[in-house]
Design a protein around this motif. Sequence first.
Motif, PDB file in Angstrom:
ATOM      1  N   THR A 127       0.730  -1.257   0.011  1.00  6.78           N
ATOM      2  CA  THR A 127       0.033  -0.073   0.118  1.00  6.78           C
ATOM      3  C   THR A 127       0.806   1.228  -0.073  1.00  6.78           C
ATOM      4  N   ALA A 128       0.575   2.193  -0.736  1.00  4.46           N
ATOM      5  CA  ALA A 128       1.051   3.787  -0.866  1.00  4.46           C
ATOM      6  C   ALA A 128       0.130   4.784  -0.431  1.00  4.46           C
TER       7      ALA A 128
ATOM      8  N   TYR B  65      -0.925   8.353  -0.873  1.00  2.00           N
ATOM      9  CA  TYR B  65      -0.792   9.450  -1.897  1.00  2.00           C
ATOM     10  C   TYR B  65      -1.501  10.926  -1.434  1.00  2.00           C
TER      11      TYR B  65
ATOM     12  N   TYR C 251       3.649   9.299  -0.923  1.00  2.00           N
ATOM     13  CA  TYR C 251       4.114   9.912  -1.886  1.00  2.00           C
ATOM     14  C   TYR C 251       3.377  11.667  -1.947  1.00  2.00           C
TER      15      TYR C 251
ATOM     16  N   LEU D  72       4.668   7.296  -8.065  1.00  2.00           N
ATOM     17  CA  LEU D  72       3.787   6.330  -7.628  1.00  2.00           C
ATOM     18  C   LEU D  72       3.222   5.521  -8.672  1.00  2.00           C
TER      19      LEU D  72
ATOM     20  N   VAL E  39       3.603   1.147  -9.427  1.00  2.00           N
ATOM     21  CA  VAL E  39       2.246   0.444  -9.765  1.00  2.00           C
ATOM     22  C   VAL E  39       2.515  -0.457 -10.834  1.00  2.00           C
TER      23      VAL E  39
ATOM     24  N   VAL F  37       3.480  -1.817  -5.787  1.00  2.00           N
ATOM     25  CA  VAL F  37       2.484  -1.066  -5.077  1.00  2.00           C
ATOM     26  C   VAL F  37       1.191  -1.507  -5.897  1.00  2.00           C
TER      27      VAL F  37
ATOM     28  N   ILE G 191      -3.634   2.096  -3.208  1.00  2.00           N
ATOM     29  CA  ILE G 191      -3.358   3.492  -3.078  1.00  2.00           C
ATOM     30  C   ILE G 191      -4.470   3.830  -2.158  1.00  2.00           C
TER      31      ILE G 191
ATOM     32  N   PHE H 142      -8.106   0.798  -4.787  1.00  2.00           N
ATOM     33  CA  PHE H 142      -8.249   2.273  -4.555  1.00  2.00           C
ATOM     34  C   PHE H 142      -8.990   2.463  -3.325  1.00  2.00           C
TER      35      PHE H 142
END
Length: 560
Positions: free
Chosen positions: A26-27, A29, A67, A85, A89, A94, A97, A127
């Motif tokens: 997981t990132a 943003y 990010y 990012l 992906v 990743v 998000i 997402f």
Amino acid sequence: MARTANRRERAEEASLRKESGNSFQTAIYTRISRDKKEKPGDSIENQIALCESYIKKNDGHNLVGIYKDIAKTGTEFERPDFEKLMGEVRTGKVNCIIVKDLSRFGRNYTELGNFIEKIFPFLGVRFIAVNDNLDTFHMEDPNKSLEVILKNIVNETYAKDISKKISTSHQIRIKQGGFICGAAPYGYTARKDEDGVRRLYIDENTASIVKEIFDAYLKGFSTLDISKLLLEKKVYIATDYRKFGKAKADENELIRAWMPTTILQVLKNRVYTGTLIQGRNQKHLFEGKKRERLDEEHWTITEDAHEAIISLDTFEKVQEKISSKSNSIKNSRKENKNAKDDTVFRGKLYCGICKRKMSVHRQKSGNKTVFYFSCNRFREFTTEKCATSITEATLEKTVKAAFDAILLNNSKSYKAYLNAYDNLKIEMDKKKEKELTEIDRRISGLSRLQSEYYEKYVLGKWRKEDFEREKGLLGKKKAELESLKERQVAIFEKEVFELEERHKYLTALFKGKTKKWDKDFVDSIIDKIFIGKDNTIEIKFNFEETPVITEKLGRKTRRS
């Protein structure tokens, strides 16, 4: 129906992944725009805190990166960290998000809808928009997608509305005679009237000085003469007037001289006739385009917007005089530009006093073109020019004498260096390969340890806290090694570049003893040449640690 079935399948996949113990990579943003009205809750710190809180409350997430795009509009997706990012992906690093809300991801509903409906499902990316209660792996209801699109229409409409309101507001104020720029032009002051519009009014302290500038020019004074006149009368330049709040300095006070170019700008400014010209540049706030210069037909010109300092008749006479002078200068420059002959030292000479680049001039002497260099700039606090100058013939004779002296004194060591060049490069490549291989070996070892630690955690041999602690330590060590590798690569590249440049320089140096000097050769051996007023010349040869200081006409050289 097909879309609904696909979403159910993705939800089931997410559930299975969670049950099997696998975490989403997981990132987080975050984004904040330049808008001064941005809510405090939308700060980068608050966005990160909200997303991290969500991750802690919901299992199955392994945070791999945060990010941040600062001062970036949401109406376009060309943002530095967003592109980083998406790169992660695409490489599979990743697959989830998380954002605070949809507006942080973007305000263009067409593009965002495309990401949610097509791009993320294709890439298998989950997402999550926390505040909008949106999770693409729990979108069994097709109406939820419609809700997302509708919300983004509101976001885009908001962005367009703000842009339109700002633009319309400016246009209304301009048509009302409003001055929407920053500082008022010299000779005027800007203040808001009762209707809230900012207009120009004559500044009694400086308006008379503007009139004096125009009158002097019509009497035959050059812009340089006017600069000297203002200096004698102790008149502050415009920026210092705004700083000190008075037009003239005290008797013994040291002041800066007006630049002739600034005086020319005053003489060409129609604002002094009571006319406002605004809207020369335009920025499309919503589209996120850069500021662009508009054609004159699109400018907003408001006649009689404020009281004039200069009559229209006087202004037009001044413009005719400026035009006649500028035409002769343009013709001269055009001749120089089209001339086939040129000096090989162009762009190399600097004034030894003000350290700025010297101008190149050419004159005809019979059928021959003669070049000379000069500095006509002002020194600070005075209208006295640097007045450094030199002819090309003198310069060439001096530089060649210095060149011959360098070659005579260092010929043996230079030849030894050239002979050893190939071996030096081989040794450098071996050293680079050895050091980078060792760093890669250490990074691979840490990656293996990471896999072992994860396996222990999955098998229940380690507690989550122990795994997280050790994983963090390994990640830190790995990041340090990656950073070390980048630094080492940069160091090696710099060393190789310097080695190759020095080889090129020394090779050219020996060729210069027999070949005719051209622009390429001069560029390869000379960095800069400083001309002093006391007959001295300082020559900075490439890769010579100390400059050569010599006298004009090729007198004996001496090292500084």
